[in-house]
Each structure stands twice: as structure tokens, then as C-alpha cells.
Design a protein around this motif. Structure first.
Motif, PDB file in Angstrom:
ATOM      1  N   TYR A 143      27.731  10.805  46.766  1.00 36.04           N
ATOM      2  CA  TYR A 143      27.862   9.707  47.728  1.00 36.04           C
ATOM      3  C   TYR A 143      27.282  10.109  49.086  1.00 36.04           C
ATOM      4  O   TYR A 143      26.547   9.348  49.715  1.00 36.04           O
ATOM      5  CB  TYR A 143      29.328   9.297  47.868  1.00 36.04           C
ATOM      6  N   ASP A 144      27.629  11.329  49.534  1.00 37.43           N
ATOM      7  CA  ASP A 144      27.129  11.823  50.817  1.00 37.43           C
ATOM      8  C   ASP A 144      25.607  11.829  50.840  1.00 37.43           C
ATOM      9  O   ASP A 144      24.981  11.366  51.798  1.00 37.43           O
ATOM     10  CB  ASP A 144      27.638  13.235  51.092  1.00 37.43           C
ATOM     11  N   LYS A 145      24.995  12.360  49.781  1.00 35.01           N
ATOM     12  CA  LYS A 145      23.538  12.455  49.741  1.00 35.01           C
ATOM     13  C   LYS A 145      22.867  11.091  49.670  1.00 35.01           C
ATOM     14  O   LYS A 145      21.797  10.897  50.233  1.00 35.01           O
ATOM     15  CB  LYS A 145      23.101  13.327  48.569  1.00 35.01           C
ATOM     16  N   LEU A 146      23.496  10.144  48.988  1.00 31.18           N
ATOM     17  CA  LEU A 146      22.893   8.817  48.858  1.00 31.18           C
ATOM     18  C   LEU A 146      23.087   7.942  50.094  1.00 31.18           C
ATOM     19  O   LEU A 146      22.199   7.179  50.455  1.00 31.18           O
ATOM     20  CB  LEU A 146      23.479   8.093  47.632  1.00 31.18           C
ATOM     21  N   PHE A 147      24.259   8.021  50.720  1.00 27.99           N
ATOM     22  CA  PHE A 147      24.577   7.062  51.768  1.00 27.99           C
ATOM     23  C   PHE A 147      24.851   7.637  53.154  1.00 27.99           C
ATOM     24  O   PHE A 147      24.644   6.940  54.143  1.00 27.99           O
ATOM     25  CB  PHE A 147      25.803   6.230  51.348  1.00 27.99           C
ATOM     26  N   LEU A 148      25.317   8.851  53.257  1.00 33.20           N
ATOM     27  CA  LEU A 148      25.699   9.378  54.568  1.00 33.20           C
ATOM     28  C   LEU A 148      24.652  10.278  55.198  1.00 33.20           C
ATOM     29  O   LEU A 148      24.280  10.102  56.345  1.00 33.20           O
ATOM     30  CB  LEU A 148      27.029  10.142  54.467  1.00 33.20           C
ATOM     31  N   ILE A 149      24.198  11.276  54.463  1.00 26.69           N
ATOM     32  CA  ILE A 149      23.272  12.260  55.016  1.00 26.69           C
ATOM     33  C   ILE A 149      21.865  11.692  54.959  1.00 26.69           C
ATOM     34  O   ILE A 149      21.359  11.376  53.898  1.00 26.69           O
ATOM     35  CB  ILE A 149      23.364  13.596  54.272  1.00 26.69           C
ATOM     36  N   LYS A 150      21.254  11.570  56.113  1.00 23.53           N
ATOM     37  CA  LYS A 150      19.915  10.959  56.190  1.00 23.53           C
ATOM     38  C   LYS A 150      18.860  12.010  56.418  1.00 23.53           C
ATOM     39  O   LYS A 150      19.040  13.001  56.991  1.00 23.53           O
ATOM     40  CB  LYS A 150      19.877   9.938  57.306  1.00 23.53           C
TER      41      LYS A 150
END
Length: 96
Positions: free
Chosen positions: A89-96
Motif C-alpha cells: 500500500y505504501d509503495k502504491l499510494f503513499l511513497i512517491k
């Protein structure tokens, strides 16, 4: 354990923690929550990427959120390991 913004510099092809390089003013900074930490590193990484693009140089700095021991308050814990779903989730939506 707390969430910290940690700065890394690219040195001889390897990412090195700025704290280990004894760079003054680049030590880890404690954050109240994981979400606040992620938002701040996204802003910082984007800002430095724009600077590198403008100057037409390679990006040699990056920011990451890490769970580290808080020396000032060692008994306080505000971070847990992220499970595999949270990492995706972090890689897909939070970490840019």
C-alpha cells in the motif's frame, strides 16, 4: 522506538546515512506518526528532485522514514513494523 526522517547521501555509488558521515544539521528528525513522516519525505524528495533536474545534475540525496530508537525517550513506542500489505500500500499510494 519512533519514526524518524533519515537523510541519505550518494557516496561512491552507495547510499550512506548522513548521520554516519557526521554531516552537521543532517541528523535524523523525530516525527509524530508514520503518515506525517511519509508526507514530509515525499515533499523533500520531490523538492530535491526538482532542484537536481533544474541544475541538470544527478540526484545524490534522498529521505526515508525509519523506525529508530529514541534516545531522549527510550520507553516511548509509536511505530510498529509494517506488514507486507502495508508495505505494498505504501509503495502504491503513499511513497512517491
Amino acid at each position: 522506538m519512533n519514526w524518524f526522517i533519515v537523510v541519505y547521501f550518494l557516496v561512491n555509488g552507495s547510499w550512506v546515512d548522513a548521520d554516519k558521515l557526521n554531516k552537521e544539521g543532517w541528523s535524523p528528525i523525530i516525527q509524530p506518526t508514520y503518515e506525517v513522516c511519509i508526507n514530509k519525505i515525499n515533499e523533500s524528495n520531490n523538492r530535491f528532485k526538482k532542484i537536481a533536474d533544474y541544475r541538470e545534475i544527478d540526484l545524490d540525496i534522498k529521505f526515508q522514514c525509519e523506525c529508530r530508537k529514541n534516545i531522549d525517550n527510550p520507553k516511548e513506542i509509536n511505530c510498529k513494523d509494517r506488514n507486507w500489505f502495508q508495505n505494498i500500500y505504501d509503495k502504491l499510494f503513499l511513497i512517491k
